[in-house]
Design an enzyme around this catalytic site. Structure first.
Site, short mmCIF file in Angstrom:
data_model
loop_
_atom_site.label_atom_id
_atom_site.label_comp_id
_atom_site.label_asym_id
_atom_site.label_seq_id
_atom_site.Cartn_x
_atom_site.Cartn_y
_atom_site.Cartn_z
N ASP A 1 24.13 5.68 93.18
CA ASP A 1 23.42 6.38 92.24
C ASP A 1 23.13 6.04 90.66
O ASP A 1 24.05 5.51 90.32
CB ASP A 1 23.83 7.92 92.08
CG ASP A 1 23.14 8.90 91.27
OD1 ASP A 1 22.10 9.29 91.71
OD2 ASP A 1 23.55 9.29 90.11
N GLU B 1 20.15 2.55 93.60
CA GLU B 1 19.02 3.44 93.10
C GLU B 1 18.75 2.78 91.33
O GLU B 1 19.50 2.96 90.52
CB GLU B 1 19.38 4.88 92.95
CG GLU B 1 18.16 5.69 92.38
CD GLU B 1 18.55 7.02 91.61
OE1 GLU B 1 17.89 7.68 92.04
OE2 GLU B 1 19.67 6.91 90.96
C1 FRU Z 1 18.24 10.38 90.59
C2 FRU Z 1 19.51 11.23 90.72
C3 FRU Z 1 19.19 12.58 90.59
C4 FRU Z 1 20.38 13.08 89.86
C5 FRU Z 1 20.78 11.95 88.82
C6 FRU Z 1 22.05 12.15 88.47
O1 FRU Z 1 18.20 9.92 89.40
O2 FRU Z 1 19.95 10.93 92.25
O3 FRU Z 1 19.11 13.34 91.77
O4 FRU Z 1 19.91 14.27 89.44
O5 FRU Z 1 20.67 10.98 89.88
O6 FRU Z 1 23.17 11.65 89.27
#
Ligand code: FRU
Ligand code: MG
Ligand code: CA
Length: 588
Positions: free
Chosen positions: A241, A299
């Site tokens: 993440d 991500e």
């Molecule tokens: C994407 C995400 C969100 C979450 C954030 C923080 O940016 O997966 O869904 O709010 O990261 O962990």
């Protein structure tokens, strides 16, 4: 002497020659293909399916999805023909950001079940031939994690577990002023004052999500232990993440520059994509590589040049892939969708991707609106076909396989903190609840999601029409289409073939997958909002045959009666609005 020099010289020439030939051959095959001596890795063999556990299946009637709810629906996962199931966070959490605020990285949150349930889930998915990927949230913990409480109290090693800073100054009311102008992703200053410690702490997301300090060796070791803990339990990898936010500039007095056009906007040169972040990712990759065939998908929403850095290179591999969000970004609504945009978005990734790496295509997730609502119900099948049949890993968010739509959520029912902080007048522009509502399994009680009478987010009123059971029983449906395409994807051509783009313009998009000694396939999409008869020869980049054989078409097609195997003519292909078709080209 002379002769041995000549011999050595000839040897060098021969050796260089062989290298050149090998390099030329490999690069003239597929720039995108990672050539594994031991065959494709699991993530190269099929799709990733994202399960948002709160909304997938509820086994205990409390209205929130849980792990045994996923087990109960493992048949669906298997029937889809995907390979990997990625679970959004299931760890102990106060749920301020619905699991993306973790208070214990090595425990399952009771709302989702127990560690035994988790082990059952892994066993059940593995039994069905599926891989399990967990969501790893390393940038921040919950403020209720004991690390944070101890850090706030300056307890021993924990003192520097988070990013702490002195106030820059105090205003006339004696209110402390943050050390710099850094902003939270969710809005407002990224600094929160801790009265207990008398310092600010940094949080890229909610104040309840303090950023961990990756300049601290103990933190790095703790997080490696988290990875080992789950790998030892048999998981097949991680989705990482918010990785671009991992490390911040060391000097916390630096302000980020403001945009010249929009002073509200900061250029995140000190809070994203810092060089030290790649070093940490490298260590994680080395760690997972000590296990057999584990995946790291990360991500990153950033400029393409920055995103590509997360692949690493041939000698220092980092993630197996950073998610490709460019489709999500470029194809944000139907007016942005045209044949050029699709072609450019796909080429952007393939052109920028470092040599020998593996692509991926993301159409939706828990942070972005549903495909059917963004781009139109009629586009659901065509876009699923595109991502499933391009070279690389397709990533499907749960519900997209049945064309679920955004759900209207009243202000009273709004749960997403990103929506809540904008208040009743603006929450709808920011809330992520509409794409997070319960999976629609059937037309019965609570759409088959729960036996209870309440759900954490309302169920979309359209569940009576749009649900898994109905689509399973229909001859033509989004689900049937999705399953059929994942089957077709198993052909060698789609596994190893190259991709070319014969015809694209405002209203049409097409691509060909071809592989020496195997059939070639032509995918065509009518991106227009009207039915059209398309001449694919017109403006084609290379010569196309006159006719081809129908393999599959969107479930919305007028050609429902055009059975697979029937002949179509490429100069007059009739497609309804948003329709996608896959054709088999004649072997010349
Ligand atoms: C994407 C995400 C969100 C979450 C954030 C923080 O940016 O997966 O869904 O709010 O990261 O962990
Ligand atoms: Mg439950
Ligand atoms: Ca950080």
């Amino acid at each position: 002497m002379q002769r041995s020099y000549m011999f050595a010289g000839a040897f060098v020439v021969l050796f260089v020659g062989i290298i050149v030939i090998v390099v030329v051959c490999v690069s003239s095959m597929n720039g995108w293909k990672e050539h594994n001596a031991d065959g494709p890795k699991f993530w190269e063999q099929g799709g990733v399916y994202q399960v948002y556990p709160r909304s997938f299946g509820d086994s205990d009637g409390d209205g929130t999805g849980d792990l045994m709810g996923v087990v109960a629906h493992s048949d669906h996962l298997k029937d889809l023909g995907v390979v990997t199931v990625w679970l959004s966070p299931i760890f102990k959490s106060p749920m301020k950001d619905f699991g993306y605020d973790i208070s214990n990285y090595m425990a399952i949150d009771p709302i989702f079940g127990t560690m035994d349930d988790f082990e059952r889930l892994v066993a059940s998915l593995h039994r069905n031939g599926l891989k399990v990927v967990l969501d790893f949230v390393p940038n921040h913990s919950s403020n209720l994690h004991e690390w944070f409480t101890k850090s706030e109290a300056r307890e021993g090693n924990y003192t520097d577990y988070y990013v702490w800073a002195e106030a820059k100054d105090y205003d006339k009311n004696n209110t402390p002023i943050p050390p710099n102008n850094w902003m939270s992703e969710f809005g407002g200053s990224a600094w929160e004052w801790s009265g207990i410690r008398g310092q600010f702490y940094y949080h890229q997301f909610l104040a309840e999500q303090p950023d961990l300090n990756y300049r601290n060796e103990h933190v790095k070791e703790e997080m490696k232990n988290v990875l080992r803990f789950w790998l030892d339990k048999g998981v097949d990898g991680f989705r990482v993440d918010a990785v671009k936010y991992l490390v911040e500039a060391q000097d916390l007095n630096l302000d980020e520059p403001t945009d010249s056009d929009n002073p509200e906007l900061l250029h995140h040169i000190f809070t994203t994509n810092q060089p030290e972040t790649f070093q940490i990712l490298r260590e994680w990759r080395e760690l997972v590589d000590k296990y057999h065939e584990k995946v790291l998908m990360v991500e990153v929403y950033s400029e393409v040049e920055d995103v590509m850095k997360y692949y690493g290179n041939q000698s220092v591999p980092l993630a197996h892939f950073p998610f490709n969000f460019f489709m999500l970004e470029a194809l944000n609504n139907r007016s942005t969708l045209n044949g050029y945009a699709l072609k450019d978005t796909i080429s952007l990734w393939l052109d920028y991707m470092p040599e020998g790496k593996w692509p991926n295509w993301v159409l939706g997730n828990h942070d972005n609106g549903r495909v059917a609502s963004r781009l139109g119900k009629d586009m659901v099948d065509a876009l699923n076909m595109v991502v499933l049949l391009l070279p690389g890993t397709p990533v499907t968010y749960n519900g997209e396989e049945i064309g679920m739509e955004n759900t209207f959520i009243s202000w009273e029912d709004t749960r997403d903190p990103e929506g809540c902080r904008w208040g009743p007048d603006h929450y709808q522009e920011h809330s992520r609840d509409p794409e997070r509502t319960p999976m629609q399994w059937n037309d019965g009680h609570m759409a088959g999601f729960t036996n209870g009478n309440n759900t954490w987010l309302p169920i979309n009123a359209n569940y009576q029409e749009i649900n898994v059971a109905a689509q399973k029983n229909a001859t033509h449906s989004h689900l049937k289409f999705y399953q059929h395409v994942t089957e077709i994807r198993q052909e060698e051509t789609f596994k190893k073939g190259k991709v070319t783009f014969p015809t694209y313009d405002d209203s049409t998009f097409s691509f060909i997958r071809s592989l020496e000694g195997h059939p070639s396939y032509l995918a065509v999409v009518n991106v227009a909002t009207v039915n059209r008869t398309v001449n694919l020869h017109l403006g084609a980049n290379f010569q196309l045959p006159d006719k081809a054989e129908m393999v599959i078409h969107s479930s919305t097609s007028v050609a429902k009666e055009t059975p697979s195997g029937s002949t179509v003519f490429l100069d007059s292909l009739t497609l309804v609005a948003g329709e996608g078709v896959l054709l088999k080209l004649p072997e010349d």
